[in-house]
Enzyme design. Sequence first.
Site, PDB file in Angstrom:
ATOM      1  N   GLU A 222       0.885  -1.170   0.000  1.00 10.75           N
ATOM      2  CA  GLU A 222       0.000   0.000   0.000  1.00 10.75           C
ATOM      3  C   GLU A 222       0.919   1.216   0.000  1.00 10.75           C
ATOM      4  O   GLU A 222       1.470   1.581   1.037  1.00 10.75           O
ATOM      5  CB  GLU A 222      -0.897  -0.006   1.252  1.00 10.75           C
TER       6      GLU A 222
ATOM      7  N   CYS B 214      -2.148   9.443   2.721  1.00 11.08           N
ATOM      8  CA  CYS B 214      -1.705   8.839   1.449  1.00 11.08           C
ATOM      9  C   CYS B 214      -2.629   9.199   0.305  1.00 11.08           C
ATOM     10  O   CYS B 214      -2.188   9.363  -0.822  1.00 11.08           O
ATOM     11  CB  CYS B 214      -1.615   7.325   1.596  1.00 11.08           C
TER      12      CYS B 214
HETATM   13  P1  NAD Z   1       8.144   4.806   4.972  1.00 11.01           P
HETATM   14  O1  NAD Z   1       8.132   4.068   3.683  1.00 11.01           O
HETATM   15  O2  NAD Z   1       9.282   5.706   5.256  1.00 11.01           O
HETATM   16  O3  NAD Z   1       8.061   3.796   6.225  1.00 11.01           O
HETATM   17  C1  NAD Z   1       7.039   2.828   6.373  1.00 11.01           C
HETATM   18  C2  NAD Z   1       7.497   1.722   7.279  1.00 11.01           C
HETATM   19  O4  NAD Z   1       8.592   1.067   6.665  1.00 11.01           O
HETATM   20  C3  NAD Z   1       7.989   2.151   8.665  1.00 11.01           C
HETATM   21  O5  NAD Z   1       7.442   1.302   9.641  1.00 11.01           O
HETATM   22  C4  NAD Z   1       9.493   1.949   8.617  1.00 11.01           C
HETATM   23  O6  NAD Z   1       9.983   1.470   9.855  1.00 11.01           O
HETATM   24  C5  NAD Z   1       9.631   0.844   7.607  1.00 11.01           C
HETATM   25  N1  NAD Z   1      10.918   0.874   6.890  1.00 11.01           N
HETATM   26  C6  NAD Z   1      11.735   1.913   6.691  1.00 11.01           C
HETATM   27  N2  NAD Z   1      12.816   1.526   5.955  1.00 11.01           N
HETATM   28  C7  NAD Z   1      12.662   0.208   5.714  1.00 11.01           C
HETATM   29  C8  NAD Z   1      13.411  -0.775   5.005  1.00 11.01           C
HETATM   30  N3  NAD Z   1      14.565  -0.458   4.403  1.00 11.01           N
HETATM   31  N4  NAD Z   1      12.943  -2.030   4.951  1.00 11.01           N
HETATM   32  C9  NAD Z   1      11.781  -2.348   5.532  1.00 11.01           C
HETATM   33  N5  NAD Z   1      11.011  -1.473   6.222  1.00 11.01           N
HETATM   34  C10 NAD Z   1      11.450  -0.209   6.292  1.00 11.01           C
HETATM   35  O7  NAD Z   1       6.761   5.590   4.990  1.00 11.01           O
HETATM   36  P2  NAD Z   1       6.269   6.656   6.026  1.00 11.01           P
HETATM   37  O8  NAD Z   1       7.084   7.897   5.865  1.00 11.01           O
HETATM   38  O9  NAD Z   1       6.148   6.049   7.381  1.00 11.01           O
HETATM   39  O10 NAD Z   1       4.780   6.935   5.460  1.00 11.01           O
HETATM   40  C11 NAD Z   1       4.518   7.817   4.422  1.00 11.01           C
HETATM   41  C12 NAD Z   1       4.318   7.109   3.093  1.00 11.01           C
HETATM   42  O11 NAD Z   1       3.364   6.061   3.248  1.00 11.01           O
HETATM   43  C13 NAD Z   1       3.742   8.022   2.042  1.00 11.01           C
HETATM   44  O12 NAD Z   1       4.378   7.759   0.819  1.00 11.01           O
HETATM   45  C14 NAD Z   1       2.278   7.616   1.971  1.00 11.01           C
HETATM   46  O13 NAD Z   1       1.640   7.887   0.758  1.00 11.01           O
HETATM   47  C15 NAD Z   1       2.382   6.155   2.217  1.00 11.01           C
HETATM   48  N6  NAD Z   1       1.105   5.653   2.726  1.00 11.01           N
HETATM   49  C16 NAD Z   1       0.346   4.829   1.959  1.00 11.01           C
HETATM   50  C17 NAD Z   1      -0.877   4.382   2.425  1.00 11.01           C
HETATM   51  C18 NAD Z   1      -1.766   3.477   1.619  1.00 11.01           C
HETATM   52  O14 NAD Z   1      -2.713   2.926   2.171  1.00 11.01           O
HETATM   53  N7  NAD Z   1      -1.505   3.258   0.348  1.00 11.01           N
HETATM   54  C19 NAD Z   1      -1.314   4.766   3.692  1.00 11.01           C
HETATM   55  C20 NAD Z   1      -0.509   5.606   4.457  1.00 11.01           C
HETATM   56  C21 NAD Z   1       0.705   6.029   3.972  1.00 11.01           C
END
Ligand code: NAD
Length: 461
Positions: A208, A242
């Site tokens: 997502e 998002c």
């Molecule tokens: P992010 O991608 O930075 O982090 C998400 C999660 O991934 C965190 O729990 C983090 O600990 C983990 N993570 C970080 N680096 C990682 C790695 N190398 N390997 C595995 N896991 C890792 O996202 P964010 O800043 O927390 O959230 C914002 C983003 O999420 C925006 O792009 C937003 O659009 C998206 N988002 C999408 C939805 C949806 O339903 N499609 C919902 C909410 C947010």
Amino acid sequence: MERFLSGQQAAFAAERYPTLQVRRDRLDRIAKLIEKHGQAFCEAISRDFGQRSPHETSLLELAPIMAALRHTRSHLRRWMRPERRGSSLEFLQMKNRVEYQPLGVVGILVPWNYPLMLTFGPLIDVLAAGNRAMIKPSELLPETADLLEQSIAEFFKADEVAVVNGGVDVAEAFSSLPFDHLVFTGSTAVGRKVMAAAARNLTPLTLELGGKSPVVFTPDYPIETAARDIAFGKLMNAGQTCIAPDYVLAPRDRLRDIAEAILSQAKSFYPVGSGQADYTSLVGARNFTRMVDAVEECRVSGCTVLSHESVLAGNGHRVAPTIVLDPPVGCLLMQEEIFGPVLPLVPYDDIDAAIAFINERPRPLALYIFSKQSSLTRKLLAQTHSGNVTINGTLLHIAQNDLPFGGIGPSGIGAYHGKDGFRRFSHARGIAEVRLFNPSRLAMPPYGKLAAWLQRFMMRN
Ligand code: NAD
């Protein structure tokens, strides 16, 4: 983490098909957890964010979780039923069905922007489908993550649902675990890394992700009404949503009117003097600086920038609701997902140009159409792609429990929520049962007239 995983795998092996009662009991425990700790979550999230109104947490996270629980509880018996499927003429006697089998242990990686919705939303579907779950909350909200760990341990045994906390190194290790399915919600960039890690175990994934979700405003729609909905969708959680409208495509001659109408809505949502309490802070200094720099880049290049600065006094890293008119396509605001309360307005000369603008860019997570002309709406739907769509509103598709929610291409893989979530986290096992007559007898050697007849029959067109 390995200990949790092997404990859950063993518990799953001992109960491969939990009954309806077991699943309902797990869902009920989520409801009890939310009832008991909802208020504490509102406070923890506000402290972790710097400031977020408890109303925002209640309306956008706690209430949708309870709605999803009610929907799932009331439909689960039907979703769990095996489904009769047909059999083609040559296999007439066979009895076919699909049974929805639990997958096993599902990993859930959660971002910070809606820490409860994006933990419990997937968890409800995962548990309804009869699985066990391990959750890794975002490290950017430490107090919320601790409360999630404690409250889940209070209501669930570790071999049912377990929370693992830690930094990015822990998230990386988590995504490398051999789950039976992994749900990742977060950015497209990190989504690529998670997919690479999961590929090593061939772990099936639901991604997502994010993206730039456009709004198309068409000239037949009342400006004030659209402005109210666009401002609502953009300014909830200070744009850190998002599916927030990322930019608005509007007829060139209406651009200024729409900008002023949206700004005036922002002012009425967050009135001077009292609006600060309802306005959310950006999470982290990095997001704040990125947003301020992005607006400055447009200002320097000569764009008109309108903003409602009076919400800036208060806790956290606040950025004012800001509208940028006709930004250059190469600027940061038009290149990256904005994820903040800044809204570019992009002019178009005819609807085909607006459609082309959308299609020249990666497929977005959401699309918003404001139009009273159904032929125009149909054209926009037929000629674009996006995860989901809300027509004449913003954000609302995510709250519809009977609609699949998910992205397409770079905005995500796979959809969940409601029945689609139940199926996403189940194995649809096709079961073909031979009854009175086994049709393969007709195809067995030595081949003679019967085989030739069967061949002709099956090759018919
Ligand atoms: P992010 O991608 O930075 O982090 C998400 C999660 O991934 C965190 O729990 C983090 O600990 C983990 N993570 C970080 N680096 C990682 C790695 N190398 N390997 C595995 N896991 C890792 O996202 P964010 O800043 O927390 O959230 C914002 C983003 O999420 C925006 O792009 C937003 O659009 C998206 N988002 C999408 C939805 C949806 O339903 N499609 C919902 C909410 C947010």
